[in-house]
Design a protein around this motif. Structure first.
Motif, PDB file in Angstrom:
ATOM      1  N   ARG A  54     -22.078 -15.327   5.287  1.00 40.70           N
ATOM      2  CA  ARG A  54     -23.472 -15.513   5.721  1.00 40.70           C
ATOM      3  C   ARG A  54     -24.141 -16.616   4.907  1.00 40.70           C
ATOM      4  O   ARG A  54     -24.854 -17.462   5.451  1.00 40.70           O
ATOM      5  N   GLY A  72     -22.828 -20.051   5.992  1.00 37.18           N
ATOM      6  CA  GLY A  72     -23.459 -20.457   7.241  1.00 37.18           C
ATOM      7  C   GLY A  72     -24.888 -20.920   7.021  1.00 37.18           C
ATOM      8  O   GLY A  72     -25.333 -21.919   7.606  1.00 37.18           O
ATOM      9  N   LEU A  73     -25.613 -20.210   6.188  1.00 38.62           N
ATOM     10  CA  LEU A  73     -26.995 -20.578   5.888  1.00 38.62           C
ATOM     11  C   LEU A  73     -27.055 -21.914   5.155  1.00 38.62           C
ATOM     12  O   LEU A  73     -27.905 -22.756   5.457  1.00 38.62           O
ATOM     13  N   HIS A  88     -24.906 -24.443   5.314  1.00 38.17           N
ATOM     14  CA  HIS A  88     -24.617 -25.537   6.242  1.00 38.17           C
ATOM     15  C   HIS A  88     -25.759 -25.739   7.238  1.00 38.17           C
ATOM     16  O   HIS A  88     -26.041 -26.881   7.627  1.00 38.17           O
ATOM     17  N   HIS A  89     -26.403 -24.658   7.626  1.00 37.51           N
ATOM     18  CA  HIS A  89     -27.571 -24.783   8.510  1.00 37.51           C
ATOM     19  C   HIS A  89     -28.698 -25.533   7.804  1.00 37.51           C
ATOM     20  O   HIS A  89     -29.312 -26.447   8.375  1.00 37.51           O
ATOM     21  N   TRP A  90     -28.963 -25.187   6.559  1.00 38.64           N
ATOM     22  CA  TRP A  90     -30.014 -25.874   5.802  1.00 38.64           C
ATOM     23  C   TRP A  90     -29.660 -27.339   5.595  1.00 38.64           C
ATOM     24  O   TRP A  90     -30.533 -28.207   5.672  1.00 38.64           O
ATOM     25  N   GLN A  91     -28.383 -27.632   5.338  1.00 34.48           N
ATOM     26  CA  GLN A  91     -27.963 -29.020   5.162  1.00 34.48           C
ATOM     27  C   GLN A  91     -28.199 -29.812   6.450  1.00 34.48           C
ATOM     28  O   GLN A  91     -28.660 -30.947   6.414  1.00 34.48           O
ATOM     29  N   ARG A  92     -27.916 -29.194   7.595  1.00 28.25           N
ATOM     30  CA  ARG A  92     -28.153 -29.866   8.870  1.00 28.25           C
ATOM     31  C   ARG A  92     -29.640 -30.110   9.092  1.00 28.25           C
ATOM     32  O   ARG A  92     -30.041 -31.177   9.569  1.00 28.25           O
ATOM     33  N   LEU A  93     -30.478 -29.144   8.717  1.00 32.23           N
ATOM     34  CA  LEU A  93     -31.930 -29.323   8.854  1.00 32.23           C
ATOM     35  C   LEU A  93     -32.423 -30.489   8.005  1.00 32.23           C
ATOM     36  O   LEU A  93     -33.278 -31.270   8.448  1.00 32.23           O
ATOM     37  N   GLU A 145     -38.386 -20.149   4.727  1.00 28.09           N
ATOM     38  CA  GLU A 145     -37.510 -19.001   4.953  1.00 28.09           C
ATOM     39  C   GLU A 145     -37.924 -17.774   4.147  1.00 28.09           C
ATOM     40  O   GLU A 145     -37.399 -16.686   4.360  1.00 28.09           O
TER      41      GLU A 145
END
Length: 158
Positions: free
Chosen positions: A75, A78-79, A81-86, A102
């Motif tokens: 988890r 995933g979080l 990599h999501h933050w890096q994409r943002l 968040e």
């Protein structure tokens, strides 16, 4: 019937033959199976006399399902990599802004965000279950080296 027997459906193998208008016969076979309720998940249990290929496929599915268990480390990865994409897309300028949005503590958010720098082989090992000794605490509490070979060495995943 006791509560532990609810949710089970059992039946004998039955073959139905239905005549077709063109003169042929359509055959339908009902196979025995048991639906077992385990919490919110349902699992199909094959009968004891099932063909070997079905048992092999069920074993492979069981192993894949066990390997893909959602852990706190997965988890957090995933979080991260999501933050890096943002941040790459320009929606947020820093981890501080993401932590505020968040509702995370800045220290916790920065530890999670560092996980995006892990080597792809380490992430894959965590996802497949090959990295059994790697936990969220063992990865996020220490500084992560920039070089991927040093990361694998530190986590003993050569």
């Amino acid at each position: 019937m006791s509560k532990k027997h609810r949710g089970h459906a059992k039946g004998d193998p039955v073959t139905y033959q239905t005549p077709l208008p063109a003169g042929g016969v359509q055959m339908e076979t009902f196979l025995p199976w048991t639906l077992v309720r385990r919490g919110l998940k349902k699992q199909v249990i094959t009968p004891l006399d099932a063909p070997q290929e079905f048992l092999d496929e069920a074993r492979r599915e069981r192993l894949m399902k066990a390997a893909a268990q959602e852990t706190p480390l997965m988890r957090a990865l995933g979080l991260a990599h999501h933050w890096q994409r943002l941040m790459d897309e320009g929606r947020f300028a820093s981890i501080t802004e993401i932590a505020e949005a968040e509702g995370f503590d800045l220290g916790r958010a920065s530890r999670i965000a560092r996980l995006a720098q892990l080597a792809p082989s380490i992430v894959e090992a965590c996802a497949t279950g090959a990295a059994a000794g790697v936990t969220l605490e063992s990865v996020s509490r220490r500084a992560i080296p920039q070089r991927w070979d040093e990361q694998r060495e530190r986590l003993r995943l050569a």
